[in-house]
Design a protein around this motif. Structure first.
Motif, short mmCIF file in Angstrom:
data_model
loop_
_atom_site.label_atom_id
_atom_site.label_comp_id
_atom_site.label_asym_id
_atom_site.label_seq_id
_atom_site.Cartn_x
_atom_site.Cartn_y
_atom_site.Cartn_z
N VAL A 1 0.83 -1.20 0.00
CA VAL A 1 0.00 0.00 0.00
C VAL A 1 0.87 1.25 0.00
N ASP A 2 1.93 1.25 0.79
CA ASP A 2 2.83 2.40 0.84
C ASP A 2 3.49 2.64 -0.52
N ILE A 3 3.82 1.58 -1.23
CA ILE A 3 4.44 1.70 -2.56
C ILE A 3 3.43 2.25 -3.57
N ILE A 4 2.23 1.65 -3.59
CA ILE A 4 1.21 2.09 -4.56
C ILE A 4 0.78 3.52 -4.30
N ALA A 5 0.78 3.94 -3.04
CA ALA A 5 0.36 5.30 -2.69
C ALA A 5 1.26 6.35 -3.32
N ARG A 6 2.48 5.98 -3.66
CA ARG A 6 3.43 6.92 -4.26
C ARG A 6 3.33 6.95 -5.78
N VAL A 7 2.47 6.12 -6.34
CA VAL A 7 2.30 6.03 -7.79
C VAL A 7 1.08 6.83 -8.21
N SER A 8 1.15 7.50 -9.35
CA SER A 8 0.02 8.27 -9.85
C SER A 8 -1.21 7.39 -10.03
N THR A 9 -2.39 7.96 -9.77
CA THR A 9 -3.64 7.20 -9.88
C THR A 9 -3.91 6.74 -11.31
N ARG A 10 -3.29 7.36 -12.30
CA ARG A 10 -3.55 6.94 -13.68
C ARG A 10 -2.98 5.55 -13.95
N ARG B 1 -5.83 -10.40 -7.92
CA ARG B 1 -6.97 -10.05 -7.08
C ARG B 1 -6.52 -9.29 -5.84
N ARG B 2 -5.38 -9.69 -5.31
CA ARG B 2 -4.87 -9.02 -4.11
C ARG B 2 -4.58 -7.55 -4.40
N PHE B 3 -3.92 -7.27 -5.53
CA PHE B 3 -3.61 -5.89 -5.87
C PHE B 3 -4.88 -5.10 -6.16
N ARG B 4 -5.84 -5.73 -6.82
CA ARG B 4 -7.10 -5.06 -7.11
C ARG B 4 -7.80 -4.66 -5.81
N SER B 5 -7.75 -5.54 -4.82
CA SER B 5 -8.36 -5.25 -3.53
C SER B 5 -7.63 -4.11 -2.81
N LEU B 6 -6.29 -4.10 -2.89
CA LEU B 6 -5.52 -3.05 -2.23
C LEU B 6 -5.73 -1.69 -2.88
N VAL B 7 -5.81 -1.67 -4.22
CA VAL B 7 -6.03 -0.40 -4.92
C VAL B 7 -7.38 0.21 -4.54
N ALA B 8 -8.37 -0.64 -4.27
CA ALA B 8 -9.71 -0.16 -3.92
C ALA B 8 -9.90 -0.01 -2.42
N SER B 9 -8.86 -0.17 -1.63
CA SER B 9 -9.01 -0.17 -0.17
C SER B 9 -8.95 1.23 0.41
N PRO B 10 -9.67 1.47 1.52
CA PRO B 10 -9.57 2.76 2.22
C PRO B 10 -8.16 3.05 2.72
N GLU B 11 -7.40 2.00 3.01
CA GLU B 11 -6.04 2.19 3.52
C GLU B 11 -5.16 2.91 2.50
N LEU B 12 -5.35 2.59 1.20
CA LEU B 12 -4.56 3.26 0.17
C LEU B 12 -4.89 4.75 0.11
N TYR B 13 -6.17 5.08 0.20
CA TYR B 13 -6.59 6.48 0.14
C TYR B 13 -6.00 7.24 1.33
N ILE C 1 -2.19 -1.57 -12.24
CA ILE C 1 -1.80 -2.28 -11.02
C ILE C 1 -2.90 -3.24 -10.59
N SER C 2 -4.15 -2.81 -10.74
CA SER C 2 -5.28 -3.66 -10.34
C SER C 2 -5.33 -4.94 -11.16
N ALA C 3 -4.82 -4.88 -12.39
CA ALA C 3 -4.88 -6.05 -13.27
C ALA C 3 -3.84 -7.12 -12.94
#
Length: 351
Positions: free
Chosen positions: A22-31, A41-53, A36-38
């Motif tokens: 989550v800390d790594i993805i948070a530093r990547v642009s949302t575009r 399933r684990r990454f897709r869940s993390l990208v959509a998680s409140p923790e990432l936001y 990343i979601s593709a």
């Protein structure tokens, strides 16, 4: 004798704890989040998680990224109004991508982006399956999900004018051909305000362009008036206008030019440097969209090629010079989608 089977290599990233990913993805642009979601399933869940936001808000110090959302209505027998967002292609270009997780939107509804949250609110209009009940929805742009909102206090005919100001969305419309009503939705409490008996909010109108087209704004009458009586005209909706740093930017389709109205000196002026950048006015169909994207101007316009339409998007950087002149510089321009559609709305959401 057969050689022993080699063990399959393991992907090291899959063994990394969720909080580190989550800390790594948070530093990547949302575009890049859809790509990343593709991955799994684990990454897709993390990208959509409140923790990432929450991690993005903490690392980046609040809202710092702007995403364009476009509402398009397909034409034909099975017409639908769907939500798209602008994404970067591998070759560096841009394209509009359908958000398949969102359902078809109500017809003839108003769409407004609230600046205090990453949401698009949808009011009025009607569903194809129930034309009696006015719609009130909230699109969470972080996770691309829809939540119903409390029912609107009164049904408004047609498309109500919606405007966000100071944590509230003001809806102005008509319950019939004669009765004008105002409804106020609090975006923080997600509730409707009590009925306004003596509203301090009124609908005011601003001259759009040199030749008399009209647009509407919400105006707080409890504060000092910013607009002279000569600007107060007839009721219409916004068309091809946005505000950047207290300056109204308007696309004049008749003369194929951008004009700017400064609220301080109350003067219309041409935006310089744009003549050679704009498409031929004969090729543009429908009403273009103009939207503020982090201080830059996004211009969306449609071209017709036989029976098919092309939707183009251009980003324009603006510069105010010492003599007061405003200059525009084209940053990029891309064909973002092709099809048989109508541009309904364009909005920018901050993350």
């Amino acid at each position: 004798m057969s050689s022993p089977t080699k063990p399959e290599p393991t992907c090291l990233i899959m063994s990394v704890p969720d909080e580190v990913v989550v800390d790594i993805i948070a530093r990547v642009s949302t575009r890049f989040h859809p790509s990343i979601s593709a991955v799994s399933r684990r990454f897709r869940s993390l990208v959509a998680s409140p923790e990432l936001y929450k991690a993005r808000r903490s690392l980046l110090g609040g809202c710092n990224e702007h995403c364009l959302y476009v509402i398009l209505q397909s034409m034909g027998e099975n017409s639908e109004t769907r939500v798209y967002n602008l994404r970067r292609k591998p070759d560096g270009g841009r394209r509009l991508v359908l958000i398949s997780s969102l359902p078809a939107m109500p017809l003839e509804a108003s769409f407004v982006a609230a600046a205090d949250c990453s949401r698009i609110h949808v009011f009025g209009g009607f569903s194809l399956y129930d034309r009696r009940e006015p719609c009130a929805l909230s699109i969470d742009c972080r996770y691309h999900t829809v939540q119903p909102l409390p029912t609107m206090p009164e049904r408004m005919h047609g498309t109500p004018l919606a405007h966000f100001m100071d944590g509230k969305i003001y809806l102005l419309g008509y319950t019939d051909y004669y009765k004008k009503v105002t409804a106020v939705f609090n975006t923080k409490t997600q509730t409707w305000e009590p009925e306004i008996t003596e509203p301090h909010i009124e609908l005011r109108h601003v001259l759009h362009g040199q030749h008399g087209s009209v647009n509407s704004i919400v105006y707080d009458v409890s504060k000092e008036s910013k607009w002279e009586t000569k600007w107060m005209l007839k009721f219409y909706k916004w068309k091809s206008v946005c505000v950047i740093d207290d300056v109204f930017y308007s696309y004049d389709r008749l003369h194929n030019e951008f004009r700017a109205f400064d609220t301080k000196d109350r003067y219309w002026r041409d935006v310089k440097g744009m003549k050679t950048l704009l498409p031929c006015k004969k090729s543009i169909v429908g009403w273009p969209g103009v939207v503020n994207c982090g201080g830059k101007l996004l211009f969306l316009y449609q071209k017709r090629i036989c029976r098919i339409k092309e939707l183009w998007c251009a980003e324009i950087a603006l510069e105010r010079r010492q003599d007061g002149e405003i200059w525009g510089k084209l940053e990029w321009s891309d064909l973002v989608i092709v099809g048989n559609f109508c541009l309904i709305e364009s909005l920018v959401v901050m993350f």
